[in-house]
Design a protein around this motif. Structure first.
Motif, PDB file in Angstrom:
ATOM      1  N   PHE A 141      17.416 -33.552   6.476  1.00  0.00           N
ATOM      2  CA  PHE A 141      16.711 -32.527   7.231  1.00  0.00           C
ATOM      3  C   PHE A 141      15.421 -32.100   6.549  1.00  0.00           C
ATOM      4  O   PHE A 141      14.574 -31.453   7.164  1.00  0.00           O
ATOM      5  N   GLU A 142      15.243 -32.488   5.276  1.00  0.00           N
ATOM      6  CA  GLU A 142      14.020 -32.133   4.576  1.00  0.00           C
ATOM      7  C   GLU A 142      13.897 -32.972   3.314  1.00  0.00           C
ATOM      8  O   GLU A 142      14.903 -33.347   2.713  1.00  0.00           O
ATOM      9  N   ARG A 143      12.655 -33.243   2.928  1.00  0.00           N
ATOM     10  CA  ARG A 143      12.382 -33.904   1.651  1.00  0.00           C
ATOM     11  C   ARG A 143      11.596 -32.912   0.793  1.00  0.00           C
ATOM     12  O   ARG A 143      10.698 -32.243   1.287  1.00  0.00           O
ATOM     13  N   ILE A 144      11.976 -32.837  -0.477  1.00  0.00           N
ATOM     14  CA  ILE A 144      11.318 -31.889  -1.376  1.00  0.00           C
ATOM     15  C   ILE A 144      10.849 -32.621  -2.625  1.00  0.00           C
ATOM     16  O   ILE A 144      11.310 -33.728  -2.924  1.00  0.00           O
ATOM     17  N   ASP A 145       9.940 -31.989  -3.339  1.00  0.00           N
ATOM     18  CA  ASP A 145       9.474 -32.530  -4.609  1.00  0.00           C
ATOM     19  C   ASP A 145       9.265 -31.374  -5.570  1.00  0.00           C
ATOM     20  O   ASP A 145       8.212 -30.755  -5.615  1.00  0.00           O
ATOM     21  N   GLY A 146      10.328 -31.050  -6.304  1.00  0.00           N
ATOM     22  CA  GLY A 146      10.288 -29.946  -7.253  1.00  0.00           C
ATOM     23  C   GLY A 146      10.603 -30.465  -8.642  1.00  0.00           C
ATOM     24  O   GLY A 146      10.635 -31.670  -8.881  1.00  0.00           O
ATOM     25  N   PRO A 147      10.869 -29.571  -9.565  1.00  0.00           N
ATOM     26  CA  PRO A 147      11.182 -29.996 -10.933  1.00  0.00           C
ATOM     27  C   PRO A 147      12.614 -30.525 -11.063  1.00  0.00           C
ATOM     28  O   PRO A 147      13.496 -30.216 -10.261  1.00  0.00           O
ATOM     29  N   GLY A 148      12.839 -31.301 -12.095  1.00  0.00           N
ATOM     30  CA  GLY A 148      14.194 -31.767 -12.450  1.00  0.00           C
ATOM     31  C   GLY A 148      14.912 -32.477 -11.324  1.00  0.00           C
ATOM     32  O   GLY A 148      14.392 -33.440 -10.759  1.00  0.00           O
TER      33      GLY A 148
END
Length: 192
Positions: A141-148
């Protein structure tokens, strides 16, 4: 549901709190170090684990109480999406428990726990296993690009189907409101 490998028992961490540090160490080493999480932060995730409300952690142990794996059901596992709950989280099998289907069993079981508690939908975050989860009916439902552990991660969900017995009970209840009908056998045996 997959079957549990011989010699392994599943426990609620709530019943084995002395293993909370092991769970926290696995969590920290596998996902926490790169994202700024400390071992104490990880320990806080497992302290206070419950049976019938969040958070729930299932722990796989040998019959001699050696921990081999875990999986959790948490209110939140993605800090940039705190509005979404609940999450299947921290599925981990120690090297000594791998290759026996334990991860599959734990994952099936935590989904069952979510349904038992009353959730109709469950979420997860993955960096590397999107195809595996998609094959099991999970949807991105979503793609993210955060830390770790949030680096280039897919957020996925699965909606649980109503149990067949629940659906048939509803159908039976609805049909009991319908007028009785006369069968063809009754008609052929009645006189004019």
């Amino acid at each position: 549901m997959s079957s549990l490998p011989d010699g392994i028992e599943i426990h609620y961490l709530a019943d084995k709190p002395h293993h909370a540090r092991t769970c926290a160490t696995w969590e920290y080493l596998e996902w926490g170090m790169g994202g700024g999480k400390t071992l104490d932060d990880a320990l806080a995730s497992f302290t206070g684990s419950q049976r019938d409300t969040l958070p729930v952690t299932l722990l796989a142990c040998t019959d001699t109480d050696e921990p081999l794996g875990m999986v959790s059901l948490w209110a939140s596992d993605c800090p940039i999406r705190p509005d979404i709950t609940p999450w299947a989280a921290s599925l981990y099998v120690a090297p000594g428990g791998r290759g026996r289907g334990l991860g599959t069993y734990l994952f099936d079981r935590i989904q069952g726990e979510a349904r038992r508690i009353g959730f109709q939908r469950l979420h997860l975050m993955t960096q590397h296993s999107e195809g595996t989860y998609a094959a099991l009916g999970w949807q991105v439902f979503e793609r993210i690009d955060g830390p770790g552990s949030m680096r280039r991660a897919a957020l996925m969900f699965k909606t649980f189907k109503r149990e067949l017995k629940d659906a048939s009970a509803s159908l039976h209840s609805a049909s009991s409101c319908l007028p009785k009908t006369t069968s063809a056998a009754t008609l052929s045996n009645s006189s004019p």
